[in-house]
Design an enzyme around this catalytic site. Sequence first.
Site, PDB file in Angstrom:
ATOM      1  N   ASN A  32      41.550  41.532  37.238  1.00 37.56           N
ATOM      2  CA  ASN A  32      40.219  41.364  37.836  1.00 37.56           C
ATOM      3  C   ASN A  32      39.484  42.688  37.705  1.00 37.56           C
ATOM      4  O   ASN A  32      39.822  43.646  38.393  1.00 37.56           O
ATOM      5  CB  ASN A  32      40.371  40.966  39.315  1.00 37.56           C
ATOM      6  CG  ASN A  32      39.046  40.996  40.049  1.00 37.56           C
ATOM      7  OD1 ASN A  32      37.986  40.926  39.436  1.00 37.56           O
ATOM      8  ND2 ASN A  32      39.110  41.084  41.375  1.00 37.56           N
ATOM      9  N   TRP A  33      38.494  42.710  36.826  1.00 40.53           N
ATOM     10  CA  TRP A  33      37.786  43.976  36.585  1.00 40.53           C
ATOM     11  C   TRP A  33      36.762  44.292  37.665  1.00 40.53           C
ATOM     12  O   TRP A  33      36.154  45.362  37.652  1.00 40.53           O
ATOM     13  CB  TRP A  33      37.096  43.925  35.213  1.00 40.53           C
ATOM     14  CG  TRP A  33      38.033  44.086  34.054  1.00 40.53           C
ATOM     15  CD1 TRP A  33      39.377  44.357  34.108  1.00 40.53           C
ATOM     16  CD2 TRP A  33      37.695  44.008  32.663  1.00 40.53           C
ATOM     17  NE1 TRP A  33      39.892  44.443  32.843  1.00 40.53           N
ATOM     18  CE2 TRP A  33      38.888  44.233  31.931  1.00 40.53           C
ATOM     19  CE3 TRP A  33      36.523  43.757  31.954  1.00 40.53           C
ATOM     20  CZ2 TRP A  33      38.917  44.225  30.533  1.00 40.53           C
ATOM     21  CZ3 TRP A  33      36.549  43.743  30.564  1.00 40.53           C
ATOM     22  CH2 TRP A  33      37.737  43.980  29.873  1.00 40.53           C
ATOM     23  N   LYS A  34      36.531  43.378  38.570  1.00 41.11           N
ATOM     24  CA  LYS A  34      35.521  43.585  39.626  1.00 41.11           C
ATOM     25  C   LYS A  34      34.206  44.021  38.959  1.00 41.11           C
ATOM     26  O   LYS A  34      33.885  43.544  37.880  1.00 41.11           O
ATOM     27  CB  LYS A  34      36.002  44.605  40.654  1.00 41.11           C
ATOM     28  CG  LYS A  34      37.436  44.341  41.119  1.00 41.11           C
ATOM     29  CD  LYS A  34      37.800  45.156  42.313  1.00 41.11           C
ATOM     30  CE  LYS A  34      39.299  45.054  42.558  1.00 41.11           C
ATOM     31  NZ  LYS A  34      39.657  45.176  43.947  1.00 41.11           N
ATOM     32  N   HIS A  59      37.876  35.363  46.500  1.00 42.32           N
ATOM     33  CA  HIS A  59      38.432  36.720  46.529  1.00 42.32           C
ATOM     34  C   HIS A  59      38.015  37.376  47.846  1.00 42.32           C
ATOM     35  O   HIS A  59      36.903  37.163  48.337  1.00 42.32           O
ATOM     36  CB  HIS A  59      37.902  37.522  45.331  1.00 42.32           C
ATOM     37  CG  HIS A  59      38.616  38.826  45.155  1.00 42.32           C
ATOM     38  ND1 HIS A  59      38.331  39.933  45.927  1.00 42.32           N
ATOM     39  CD2 HIS A  59      39.615  39.197  44.322  1.00 42.32           C
ATOM     40  CE1 HIS A  59      39.112  40.933  45.568  1.00 42.32           C
ATOM     41  NE2 HIS A  59      39.918  40.508  44.592  1.00 42.32           N
ATOM     42  N   GLU A  76      36.983  40.209  48.560  1.00 42.40           N
ATOM     43  CA  GLU A  76      35.736  40.991  48.508  1.00 42.40           C
ATOM     44  C   GLU A  76      34.525  40.064  48.595  1.00 42.40           C
ATOM     45  O   GLU A  76      33.501  40.428  49.176  1.00 42.40           O
ATOM     46  CB  GLU A  76      35.712  41.851  47.235  1.00 42.40           C
ATOM     47  CG  GLU A  76      36.685  43.017  47.358  1.00 42.40           C
ATOM     48  CD  GLU A  76      37.189  43.579  46.036  1.00 42.40           C
ATOM     49  OE1 GLU A  76      36.630  43.253  44.973  1.00 42.40           O
ATOM     50  OE2 GLU A  76      38.172  44.349  46.078  1.00 42.40           O
ATOM     51  N   GLU A 114      46.769  37.561  48.276  1.00 41.84           N
ATOM     52  CA  GLU A 114      46.255  38.926  48.222  1.00 41.84           C
ATOM     53  C   GLU A 114      46.022  39.421  49.647  1.00 41.84           C
ATOM     54  O   GLU A 114      44.928  39.235  50.196  1.00 41.84           O
ATOM     55  CB  GLU A 114      44.936  38.956  47.447  1.00 41.84           C
ATOM     56  CG  GLU A 114      45.077  38.530  45.992  1.00 41.84           C
ATOM     57  CD  GLU A 114      44.093  39.267  45.105  1.00 41.84           C
ATOM     58  OE1 GLU A 114      44.552  39.907  44.152  1.00 41.84           O
ATOM     59  OE2 GLU A 114      42.891  39.247  45.384  1.00 41.84           O
ATOM     60  N   GLY A 134      43.185  47.469  46.703  1.00 41.63           N
ATOM     61  CA  GLY A 134      42.480  48.720  46.431  1.00 41.63           C
ATOM     62  C   GLY A 134      42.868  49.861  47.365  1.00 41.63           C
ATOM     63  O   GLY A 134      42.184  50.875  47.430  1.00 41.63           O
ATOM     64  N   SER A 141      47.223  46.210  44.898  1.00 47.18           N
ATOM     65  CA  SER A 141      47.746  47.492  44.425  1.00 47.18           C
ATOM     66  C   SER A 141      48.962  47.343  43.500  1.00 47.18           C
ATOM     67  O   SER A 141      49.917  48.125  43.586  1.00 47.18           O
ATOM     68  CB  SER A 141      48.068  48.410  45.610  1.00 47.18           C
ATOM     69  OG  SER A 141      46.888  48.685  46.346  1.00 47.18           O
ATOM     70  N   GLY A 161      43.841  44.447  40.126  1.00 45.16           N
ATOM     71  CA  GLY A 161      42.479  44.976  40.137  1.00 45.16           C
ATOM     72  C   GLY A 161      42.431  46.320  39.426  1.00 45.16           C
ATOM     73  O   GLY A 161      42.380  46.394  38.199  1.00 45.16           O
ATOM     74  N   GLY A 162      42.512  47.414  40.202  1.00 43.14           N
ATOM     75  CA  GLY A 162      42.352  48.770  39.665  1.00 43.14           C
ATOM     76  C   GLY A 162      43.171  49.055  38.410  1.00 43.14           C
ATOM     77  O   GLY A 162      42.644  49.612  37.439  1.00 43.14           O
TER      78      GLY A 162
HETATM   79  C1  PEP Z   1      42.103  42.481  43.232  1.00 40.33           C
HETATM   80  O1  PEP Z   1      40.961  42.898  43.061  1.00 40.33           O
HETATM   81  O2  PEP Z   1      42.316  41.260  43.185  1.00 40.33           O
HETATM   82  C2  PEP Z   1      43.175  43.452  43.495  1.00 40.33           C
HETATM   83  C3  PEP Z   1      44.370  43.002  43.748  1.00 40.33           C
HETATM   84  O3  PEP Z   1      42.837  44.793  43.444  1.00 40.33           O
HETATM   85  P1  PEP Z   1      43.859  46.058  43.396  1.00 40.33           P
HETATM   86  O4  PEP Z   1      44.918  45.739  42.374  1.00 40.33           O
HETATM   87  O5  PEP Z   1      42.985  47.197  42.982  1.00 40.33           O
HETATM   88  O6  PEP Z   1      44.440  46.212  44.753  1.00 40.33           O
END
Ligand code: PEP
Length: 256
Positions: free
Chosen positions: A6-8, A93, A95, A166, A172, A212, A233-234
Site C-alpha cells: 500500500n503506497w498510501k 483502511h 487511515e 491491521e 506506521g 510495520s 505500507g512503509g
Molecule cells: C498499511 O498502510 O496498510 C500499513 C500496514 O502500513 P505500515 O506497513 O507502514 O505500518
Amino acid sequence: MIVAGNWKMHHGPESARSFLRKYRPPTGMEEEPRVLIFPPALSIPAAREALTSNGGVELGAQNMHWETEGAYTGEISPPMLVELEIRHVLVGHSERRAHFGETDADVTRKVRSALEHGLEPLACVGETLEEREDGRVEEVLRRQVEHVLEGASGHAGGPGIRLAYEPVWAIGTGRTATPEDVSRAHGNIRGTLAEVLGHEQAREIPILYGGSVKPENAAGLMEAPNVDGVLVGGASLDPESFAAIVAAGSGGRKSG
Ligand code: PEP
C-alpha cells in the site's frame, strides 16, 4: 501467500514508473506469492504502463466510492477502476476510517459495490490501542468483520473477499504485533467467518496481516498459523525492501 504493498499518498506517476523499473521479483522461489500493489489512483496508468515489462505484479486501488457516478467531488467510482483494468480495491483502511470518517456502514456499501462491479475487495479491520488496552479486540474485530460480510452477503459464487488484520497501533509506528498476537487475532477473525459462512467458505478467505511489516520480520509473520500474507505500507515504498518481503513470502505456510 499474498504480499500486498500500500503506497498510501506516495509515488506519483513518475516515481511509480521508476519504482517498477527498479523492482525485480526475487528468483528461484519455492512458491511464488501473489504480489499486489496499491498505488495512488493517479499513478495507476503509469504503473500499468511500466508493468508491461514486469509481469507478476497486480494493481489495485486504495479506495473507491460505492456509487457508480454522481455529484461526489473528488471521488472515484468502481466503473472508473474497471476501465483502468483494476481488479483489487482496499476498503476500510484505518487511515480512511480515522482521517476521512469512513464508517462500518460505508465499508459494507463499498464491499457490496466492489463485488457488484467485479472488483475484489481487500477489507481492513483492526483495533486501536485504546480498544486493545480495554480488552475489546475480539469485539471490535467481530463487529468490523460482520460489516464486511454484510456487504458480501448474497454474492454469487462465494464471498469473493480478502481481509487484512491491521491493528491500528502497529500501522506506521514501527511497532509490530508478535506472530502469536497475529495468529490469535486471525483465529478470531476466522471464527467469525466460520459462524457466518460455515467452515468451508471461511477457510477460502485469505487473511493478511498489516502493521510495520519489514524485511526482517516478514518471514516470521507469514509462517504464523492462519496468516495468508501481508499488507505492507512503509516498507513497500522501496523496491529492494519490497522484493525482500516478497522473497520472505515464498517460504510461508497456508492456513489449514
Ligand atoms: C498499511 O498502510 O496498510 C500499513 C500496514 O502500513 P505500515 O506497513 O507502514 O505500518
